[in-house]
Motif scaffolding. Sequence first.
Motif, mmCIF file in Angstrom:
data_model
loop_
_atom_site.group_PDB
_atom_site.id
_atom_site.type_symbol
_atom_site.label_atom_id
_atom_site.label_comp_id
_atom_site.label_asym_id
_atom_site.label_seq_id
_atom_site.Cartn_x
_atom_site.Cartn_y
_atom_site.Cartn_z
ATOM 1 N N TYR A 327 21.700 -66.306 -4.901
ATOM 2 C CA TYR A 327 22.235 -65.216 -5.733
ATOM 3 C C TYR A 327 21.547 -65.226 -7.095
ATOM 4 O O TYR A 327 21.031 -64.203 -7.562
ATOM 5 N N VAL A 328 21.511 -66.379 -7.693
ATOM 6 C CA VAL A 328 20.902 -66.522 -9.019
ATOM 7 C C VAL A 328 19.429 -66.118 -8.967
ATOM 8 O O VAL A 328 18.907 -65.425 -9.822
ATOM 9 N N HIS A 329 18.804 -66.544 -7.908
ATOM 10 C CA HIS A 329 17.434 -66.220 -7.628
ATOM 11 C C HIS A 329 17.195 -64.712 -7.530
ATOM 12 O O HIS A 329 16.290 -64.163 -8.111
ATOM 13 N N THR A 356 34.129 -65.333 -4.027
ATOM 14 C CA THR A 356 34.982 -65.988 -5.009
ATOM 15 C C THR A 356 34.400 -67.342 -5.419
ATOM 16 O O THR A 356 34.329 -67.681 -6.603
ATOM 17 N N LEU A 357 33.944 -68.084 -4.436
ATOM 18 C CA LEU A 357 33.325 -69.381 -4.736
ATOM 19 C C LEU A 357 32.064 -69.201 -5.576
ATOM 20 O O LEU A 357 31.809 -69.908 -6.551
ATOM 21 N N MET A 358 31.298 -68.206 -5.175
ATOM 22 C CA MET A 358 30.028 -67.962 -5.850
ATOM 23 C C MET A 358 30.256 -67.616 -7.318
ATOM 24 O O MET A 358 29.561 -68.101 -8.197
ATOM 25 N N LYS A 359 31.266 -66.780 -7.535
ATOM 26 C CA LYS A 359 31.564 -66.354 -8.908
ATOM 27 C C LYS A 359 31.880 -67.556 -9.785
ATOM 28 O O LYS A 359 31.457 -67.631 -10.931
ATOM 29 N N LYS A 360 32.609 -68.504 -9.210
ATOM 30 C CA LYS A 360 32.943 -69.707 -9.967
ATOM 31 C C LYS A 360 31.687 -70.480 -10.330
ATOM 32 O O LYS A 360 31.542 -70.977 -11.438
ATOM 33 N N GLU A 361 30.779 -70.584 -9.377
ATOM 34 C CA GLU A 361 29.578 -71.399 -9.611
ATOM 35 C C GLU A 361 28.605 -70.761 -10.588
ATOM 36 O O GLU A 361 27.899 -71.452 -11.312
#
Length: 532
Positions: A327-329, A356-361
């Motif tokens: 995602y960041v990539h 949801t997990l991704m948003k946290k990270e």
Amino acid sequence: MTKIEEFQALGLTEVTIEAIREKGFEKPSPIQVLTIPALLKNENDIIAQSQTGTGKTAAFGLPILEQIKREKTAPQALILVPTRELAIQVTEELISLNKKKVSIAAIYGGASMSEQLRRIKKGLDIVVGTPGRILDHIRRETIDFSLLKWLVLDEADEMLNMGFIDDVEEIMSASNETKRTMLFSATMPRRIVSLSKKYMRDTKILKVESKQITADLTDQIYFEVKESNKFDALTRIIDVESEFYGIVFCRTKVGVDEVVSKLLDMGYAAEGLHGDVSQAQREKILRKFKKKTVNILVATDVAARGIDVNNLTHVINYSLPQDTEFYVHRIGRTGRAGNQGTAITFISNSEFRQFTLMKKEVKTEIRKEKLPTAQDVIAIKRNKIKEDLLEVLSGDSVIENYTTMAREILAEYPAEQAMAGLLKLAFKNDLEEGNYPEIRTFSVDRKGTSRLFIAVGRVDGYTQAKLVELLKRETGLNDSKIDDVKILDNFSFVTVPYIEAEAVAKKLNKLSKGNKPLVEIAKDKRGGGNDD
Ligand code: ADP
Ligand code: MG
């Protein structure tokens, strides 16, 4: 300290600083700050990790160019890259920093062997190459890597993804023992770590956290959209932007092909990139994209790697990537070189938990927004038509060809009516609300969804509509709870709310009257599903 002195402070001397000045770099990027001093010290092997577009080429290129001697005999540096395109890119970047005039050549598959042999005979200092072709030369003993001082594995993760691991290992063990090995990568899968354990010594790991880079320049938003509405959501977003120049990410090749063919059907300028696209085709597509004759590029994560385009207005996550790092990539491709960009993510019910997990990270804000409505799109299109009309009117003499016809029409109809009729004729697809598929708003079910596997398909006479009807009739589910229906020849898939899945399965299995059960609740395969 002025900024260019920050390069000096890393240990680079005047020739190299001059090259940097001419190139126009103002200050070292974070990964360069880490790697340049380490590589100048010449003690350890190095693993360097930093996101795409952060200057990894100069991060190894500058310290090599600083230390290399212009000898034009056997290569002192070998840089391995996964594709021909990257070989050319890296070579160009190195040449643009090459004040010492050392001899640099790209050696890759698909190019003429005899031409390469001629280059090698004339003597080289730096070779940038793809693993297959380099190994070819090693096996034929047409190139000598016994004097090698630096071996760089660039885009190492990609090299492994593309199946070059054996070639890379063979090259690593065939070149001389005193060389230093440096591995550069945007992501750090476990296989890279084990490769380094096997072939590298006293390895130092240098890492730039990707969060630092993406946060500021990219505006991140998301929309909750049913899987079946994603395409319409995409076109709305493209339509309301005055300029759209972006990459649409899908998780699979099939997804890419589907989106591209629908976009083309609707008259958008789109191209797709995935693992099955040939290298020649890929280069052609990228040229068109860079020239903006194509403004929408649809791609898988793997295929988008190494694309060097700086001024994207949008990155669209049509489907969620496999993990946060991707995602960041992906979103790091907007907001480069000081340009503000927007990253948009579509979240269907089944993607909610992962998101949801991704948003946290990610640790930066991702705002929820509402999609543009059909009226929004129409209002914008109206304006655009008026602007275009004005341009034609204020333009040139071409309009003369039409005046006779205009006079004929106006002899029969009042001006307003005639004009309205013409507008309808030309633009009814764009301007009538009925032509915009309804995108029902829905809120995601916070408990998530389940994927059902249903043992009937096309050969049993099922279509999407027919299966939805069966579900509604037999289980009482309403439309808003049924999503992402996929009909295959012998079976089908459908997504339903997690809390209803058991009950739905039970009700449908009653229909099979003791034969093989009709429905199974598929295993949660989040993180899988990539066919690239
Ligand atoms: P990566 O390999 O990390 O994806 P590249 O080496 O391809 O990144 O660099 C991306 C772009 O950034 C290139 O156009 C490069 O010239 C530019 N660049 C590299 N270092 C700097 C710097 N210190 N300042 C400004 N631009 C830079
Ligand atoms: Mg690179």
